[in-house]
Design a protein around this motif. Structure first.
Motif, PDB file in Angstrom:
ATOM      1  N   PRO A  25       1.143  -1.303  -0.042  1.00 46.49           N
ATOM      2  CA  PRO A  25       0.029  -0.159   0.189  1.00 46.49           C
ATOM      3  C   PRO A  25       1.248   1.163   0.101  1.00 46.49           C
ATOM      4  O   PRO A  25       0.566   2.386  -0.288  1.00 46.49           O
ATOM      5  N   GLN A  26       1.923   1.380   0.315  1.00 47.78           N
ATOM      6  CA  GLN A  26       3.125   2.237   0.387  1.00 47.78           C
ATOM      7  C   GLN A  26       4.918   1.878  -0.485  1.00 47.78           C
ATOM      8  O   GLN A  26       4.432   1.021  -0.653  1.00 47.78           O
ATOM      9  N   PRO A  27       5.054   2.719  -0.719  1.00 49.12           N
ATOM     10  CA  PRO A  27       6.260   2.210  -1.394  1.00 49.12           C
ATOM     11  C   PRO A  27       7.532   2.071  -0.278  1.00 49.12           C
ATOM     12  O   PRO A  27       7.667   2.950   0.609  1.00 49.12           O
ATOM     13  N   LEU A  28       8.229   0.970  -0.669  1.00 51.24           N
ATOM     14  CA  LEU A  28       8.868   0.374   0.369  1.00 51.24           C
ATOM     15  C   LEU A  28       9.752   1.521  -0.138  1.00 51.24           C
ATOM     16  O   LEU A  28      10.888   1.553   1.272  1.00 51.24           O
ATOM     17  N   ARG A  32      12.718   3.772   5.546  1.00 55.92           N
ATOM     18  CA  ARG A  32      14.493   3.443   5.859  1.00 55.92           C
ATOM     19  C   ARG A  32      15.072   2.030   5.232  1.00 55.92           C
ATOM     20  O   ARG A  32      14.588   1.112   5.827  1.00 55.92           O
ATOM     21  N   PRO A  33      16.185   2.142   4.359  1.00 55.80           N
ATOM     22  CA  PRO A  33      17.089   1.500   3.832  1.00 55.80           C
ATOM     23  C   PRO A  33      16.874  -0.209   4.579  1.00 55.80           C
ATOM     24  O   PRO A  33      16.970  -1.650   4.499  1.00 55.80           O
ATOM     25  N   VAL A  34      17.618   0.586   6.168  1.00 54.51           N
ATOM     26  CA  VAL A  34      18.200  -0.482   6.679  1.00 54.51           C
ATOM     27  C   VAL A  34      16.476  -1.308   7.580  1.00 54.51           C
ATOM     28  O   VAL A  34      16.840  -2.644   8.113  1.00 54.51           O
ATOM     29  N   ASP A  35      15.797  -1.043   7.392  1.00 53.80           N
ATOM     30  CA  ASP A  35      14.506  -1.091   8.693  1.00 53.80           C
ATOM     31  C   ASP A  35      14.142  -2.369   6.997  1.00 53.80           C
ATOM     32  O   ASP A  35      13.775  -3.194   7.862  1.00 53.80           O
ATOM     33  N   VAL A  36      13.964  -1.683   5.978  1.00 53.48           N
ATOM     34  CA  VAL A  36      13.485  -2.996   5.286  1.00 53.48           C
ATOM     35  C   VAL A  36      14.299  -4.382   4.922  1.00 53.48           C
ATOM     36  O   VAL A  36      13.829  -5.371   4.985  1.00 53.48           O
ATOM     37  N   GLU A  37      15.704  -3.514   5.118  1.00 59.57           N
ATOM     38  CA  GLU A  37      16.347  -5.222   5.137  1.00 59.57           C
ATOM     39  C   GLU A  37      16.601  -6.316   5.940  1.00 59.57           C
ATOM     40  O   GLU A  37      16.788  -6.939   6.044  1.00 59.57           O
ATOM     41  N   GLU A  38      15.948  -4.804   7.947  1.00 57.92           N
ATOM     42  CA  GLU A  38      15.821  -5.996   8.256  1.00 57.92           C
ATOM     43  C   GLU A  38      15.165  -6.979   8.535  1.00 57.92           C
ATOM     44  O   GLU A  38      14.793  -7.656   8.973  1.00 57.92           O
ATOM     45  N   ALA A  87      12.500  -1.838  -5.476  1.00 55.34           N
ATOM     46  CA  ALA A  87      12.631  -2.105  -3.895  1.00 55.34           C
ATOM     47  C   ALA A  87      13.061  -3.701  -3.407  1.00 55.34           C
ATOM     48  O   ALA A  87      14.333  -3.499  -3.297  1.00 55.34           O
ATOM     49  N   LEU A  88      12.013  -3.939  -3.344  1.00 58.10           N
ATOM     50  CA  LEU A  88      12.216  -5.735  -3.537  1.00 58.10           C
ATOM     51  C   LEU A  88      13.450  -5.927  -3.442  1.00 58.10           C
ATOM     52  O   LEU A  88      14.432  -6.885  -3.722  1.00 58.10           O
ATOM     53  N   SER A  89      13.868  -6.267  -5.316  1.00 61.15           N
ATOM     54  CA  SER A  89      14.748  -6.821  -6.082  1.00 61.15           C
ATOM     55  C   SER A  89      15.601  -5.917  -5.160  1.00 61.15           C
ATOM     56  O   SER A  89      16.703  -6.753  -5.240  1.00 61.15           O
TER      57      SER A  89
END
Length: 185
Positions: A25-28, A32-38, A87-89
Protein backbone atom coordinates in the motif's frame (compact mmCIF):
# COMPACT_ATOMS: atom_id res chain seq x y z
CA UNK A 1 3.04 -13.47 0.51
CA UNK A 2 6.76 -13.31 1.18
CA UNK A 3 6.65 -16.81 2.68
CA UNK A 4 5.39 -18.19 -0.61
CA UNK A 5 8.01 -16.19 -2.54
CA UNK A 6 10.87 -17.76 -0.59
CA UNK A 7 9.19 -21.15 -0.25
CA UNK A 8 10.39 -24.35 -1.86
CA UNK A 9 7.44 -24.64 -4.27
CA UNK A 10 7.85 -23.02 -7.68
CA UNK A 11 5.31 -20.31 -8.53
CA UNK A 12 4.81 -19.93 -12.31
CA UNK A 13 5.63 -16.54 -13.80
CA UNK A 14 2.03 -15.89 -14.88
CA UNK A 15 0.53 -16.73 -11.47
CA UNK A 16 -1.53 -13.87 -9.94
CA UNK A 17 0.66 -14.25 -6.86
CA UNK A 18 3.30 -11.97 -8.40
CA UNK A 19 0.87 -9.07 -8.68
CA UNK A 20 -0.17 -9.60 -5.07
CA UNK A 21 3.46 -9.72 -3.93
CA UNK A 22 4.15 -6.29 -5.41
CA UNK A 23 0.95 -4.63 -4.23
CA UNK A 24 2.16 -2.94 -1.07
CA UNK A 25 0.00 0.00 0.00
CA UNK A 26 2.99 2.33 0.28
CA UNK A 27 6.32 2.64 -1.52
CA UNK A 28 8.98 0.52 0.17
CA UNK A 29 11.58 3.03 -0.99
CA UNK A 30 10.05 5.69 1.23
CA UNK A 31 11.06 3.64 4.28
CA UNK A 32 14.57 3.58 5.68
CA UNK A 33 16.55 0.97 3.69
CA UNK A 34 18.04 -0.44 6.90
CA UNK A 35 14.55 -1.07 8.30
CA UNK A 36 13.39 -2.79 5.10
CA UNK A 37 16.52 -4.96 4.97
CA UNK A 38 16.15 -5.93 8.63
CA UNK A 39 12.48 -6.87 8.16
CA UNK A 40 13.27 -8.93 5.05
CA UNK A 41 16.44 -10.62 6.36
CA UNK A 42 14.77 -13.95 7.32
CA UNK A 43 13.11 -14.11 3.90
CA UNK A 44 16.41 -13.29 2.17
CA UNK A 45 18.14 -16.11 4.04
CA UNK A 46 15.49 -18.60 3.00
CA UNK A 47 15.59 -17.44 -0.65
CA UNK A 48 19.32 -18.16 -0.81
CA UNK A 49 18.48 -21.79 0.00
CA UNK A 50 15.42 -22.20 -2.24
CA UNK A 51 16.14 -20.10 -5.32
CA UNK A 52 18.17 -22.77 -7.13
CA UNK A 53 15.03 -24.92 -7.18
CA UNK A 54 12.34 -22.26 -7.66
CA UNK A 55 13.98 -19.52 -9.74
CA UNK A 56 11.88 -16.98 -7.87
CA UNK A 57 14.58 -14.30 -7.78
CA UNK A 58 14.74 -14.31 -11.58
CA UNK A 59 10.94 -14.14 -11.73
CA UNK A 60 10.96 -11.15 -9.39
CA UNK A 61 13.54 -9.42 -11.58
CA UNK A 62 11.43 -10.05 -14.69
CA UNK A 63 8.33 -8.71 -12.98
CA UNK A 64 10.33 -5.64 -11.99
CA UNK A 65 11.38 -5.20 -15.64
CA UNK A 66 7.77 -5.62 -16.78
CA UNK A 67 6.57 -3.06 -14.22
CA UNK A 68 9.24 -0.62 -15.42
CA UNK A 69 8.19 -1.11 -19.05
CA UNK A 70 4.63 -0.23 -18.03
CA UNK A 71 5.56 3.11 -16.44
CA UNK A 72 3.74 6.02 -18.08
CA UNK A 73 6.07 9.05 -18.09
CA UNK A 74 3.10 11.42 -18.10
CA UNK A 75 1.19 9.80 -15.25
CA UNK A 76 0.20 11.94 -12.30
CA UNK A 77 0.36 8.98 -9.89
CA UNK A 78 3.51 7.32 -8.59
CA UNK A 79 4.13 3.97 -10.33
CA UNK A 80 3.86 2.14 -7.01
CA UNK A 81 4.15 -1.38 -8.42
CA UNK A 82 7.37 -0.48 -10.26
CA UNK A 83 8.83 1.27 -7.22
CA UNK A 84 8.10 -1.72 -4.98
CA UNK A 85 9.31 -4.29 -7.51
CA UNK A 86 12.64 -2.47 -7.86
CA UNK A 87 12.91 -1.92 -4.09
CA UNK A 88 12.28 -5.62 -3.34
CA UNK A 89 14.73 -6.62 -6.06
CA UNK A 90 17.36 -4.40 -4.47
CA UNK A 91 17.08 -6.03 -1.05
CA UNK A 92 16.98 -9.59 -2.35
CA UNK A 93 19.81 -9.12 -4.85
CA UNK A 94 22.02 -7.46 -2.24
CA UNK A 95 21.53 -10.30 0.21
CA UNK A 96 21.80 -13.00 -2.46
CA UNK A 97 25.10 -11.68 -3.78
CA UNK A 98 26.54 -11.49 -0.28
CA UNK A 99 25.71 -15.16 0.38
CA UNK A 100 26.23 -17.17 -2.82
CA UNK A 101 29.35 -18.23 -4.66
CA UNK A 102 30.43 -16.77 -7.97
CA UNK A 103 29.08 -19.72 -10.00
CA UNK A 104 25.60 -19.36 -8.50
CA UNK A 105 25.65 -15.64 -9.16
CA UNK A 106 26.75 -16.23 -12.74
CA UNK A 107 23.85 -18.67 -13.22
CA UNK A 108 21.43 -15.94 -12.10
CA UNK A 109 23.02 -13.42 -14.48
CA UNK A 110 22.80 -15.82 -17.42
CA UNK A 111 19.38 -17.26 -16.59
CA UNK A 112 16.99 -17.19 -19.54
CA UNK A 113 13.56 -15.62 -19.14
CA UNK A 114 10.85 -17.54 -17.33
CA UNK A 115 8.27 -19.44 -19.32
CA UNK A 116 5.28 -17.18 -19.86
CA UNK A 117 7.23 -13.94 -19.43
CA UNK A 118 7.21 -10.99 -21.79
CA UNK A 119 8.84 -12.87 -24.66
CA UNK A 120 12.37 -11.47 -24.36
CA UNK A 121 15.15 -13.91 -25.18
CA UNK A 122 17.77 -11.94 -23.27
CA UNK A 123 18.99 -13.17 -19.88
CA UNK A 124 16.90 -11.96 -16.96
CA UNK A 125 19.47 -9.53 -15.54
CA UNK A 126 20.03 -7.96 -18.97
CA UNK A 127 16.27 -7.48 -19.38
CA UNK A 128 16.05 -5.74 -16.01
CA UNK A 129 19.09 -3.53 -16.69
CA UNK A 130 17.69 -2.49 -20.07
CA UNK A 131 14.33 -1.59 -18.51
CA UNK A 132 16.00 0.47 -15.77
CA UNK A 133 18.19 2.36 -18.21
CA UNK A 134 15.21 2.95 -20.50
CA UNK A 135 13.26 4.59 -17.66
CA UNK A 136 16.22 6.71 -16.57
CA UNK A 137 16.98 7.89 -20.09
CA UNK A 138 13.52 8.37 -21.53
CA UNK A 139 11.48 9.53 -18.51
CA UNK A 140 12.22 12.93 -17.05
CA UNK A 141 11.92 12.86 -13.26
CA UNK A 142 8.60 14.30 -12.18
CA UNK A 143 6.94 14.49 -8.79
CA UNK A 144 5.27 11.15 -9.63
CA UNK A 145 8.41 9.36 -10.86
CA UNK A 146 11.13 10.88 -8.68
CA UNK A 147 11.06 8.06 -6.11
CA UNK A 148 11.19 5.49 -8.92
CA UNK A 149 14.29 7.15 -10.35
CA UNK A 150 15.97 7.07 -6.93
CA UNK A 151 14.98 3.44 -6.41
CA UNK A 152 16.41 2.45 -9.80
CA UNK A 153 19.67 4.25 -9.04
CA UNK A 154 19.90 2.43 -5.72
CA UNK A 155 19.45 -0.94 -7.44
CA UNK A 156 22.05 -0.04 -10.07
CA UNK A 157 24.44 0.92 -7.27
CA UNK A 158 23.84 -2.38 -5.47
CA UNK A 159 24.34 -4.33 -8.71
CA UNK A 160 27.57 -2.46 -9.47
CA UNK A 161 28.79 -2.96 -5.90
CA UNK A 162 28.37 -6.71 -6.28
CA UNK A 163 31.65 -6.68 -8.12
CA UNK A 164 33.26 -5.96 -4.75
CA UNK A 165 31.63 -9.03 -3.21
CA UNK A 166 32.52 -11.64 -5.82
CA UNK A 167 35.98 -12.64 -7.02
CA UNK A 168 36.59 -11.96 -10.68
CA UNK A 169 38.31 -14.38 -13.01
CA UNK A 170 41.84 -13.20 -13.46
CA UNK A 171 43.19 -12.59 -16.94
CA UNK A 172 45.53 -15.58 -16.57
CA UNK A 173 42.68 -17.94 -15.60
CA UNK A 174 40.59 -16.66 -18.49
CA UNK A 175 43.43 -17.20 -20.96
CA UNK A 176 43.82 -20.77 -19.69
CA UNK A 177 40.08 -21.49 -19.95
CA UNK A 178 40.02 -20.15 -23.53
CA UNK A 179 42.99 -22.34 -24.52
CA UNK A 180 45.28 -19.37 -24.93
CA UNK A 181 47.95 -20.67 -22.61
CA UNK A 182 51.59 -20.47 -23.56
CA UNK A 183 51.96 -20.28 -27.30
CA UNK A 184 48.24 -20.64 -27.94
CA UNK A 185 47.83 -17.13 -29.23
Amino acid sequence: RLGRFVGATHVPYADPFWGELLSFPQPLSALRPVDVEEALRPFCEKLVNTNAHTGHLASLLLHAADALCGVDPGAAQMPLKAVNAVALSTVFIKHYVERVDVETLQELCEQPPAEGSSGSVEPVVHTLLAAMVRVLVSHQPTAATYLLHLTIIRLLTVMAATQLMQPMISAEEERWEMGLDEGGE
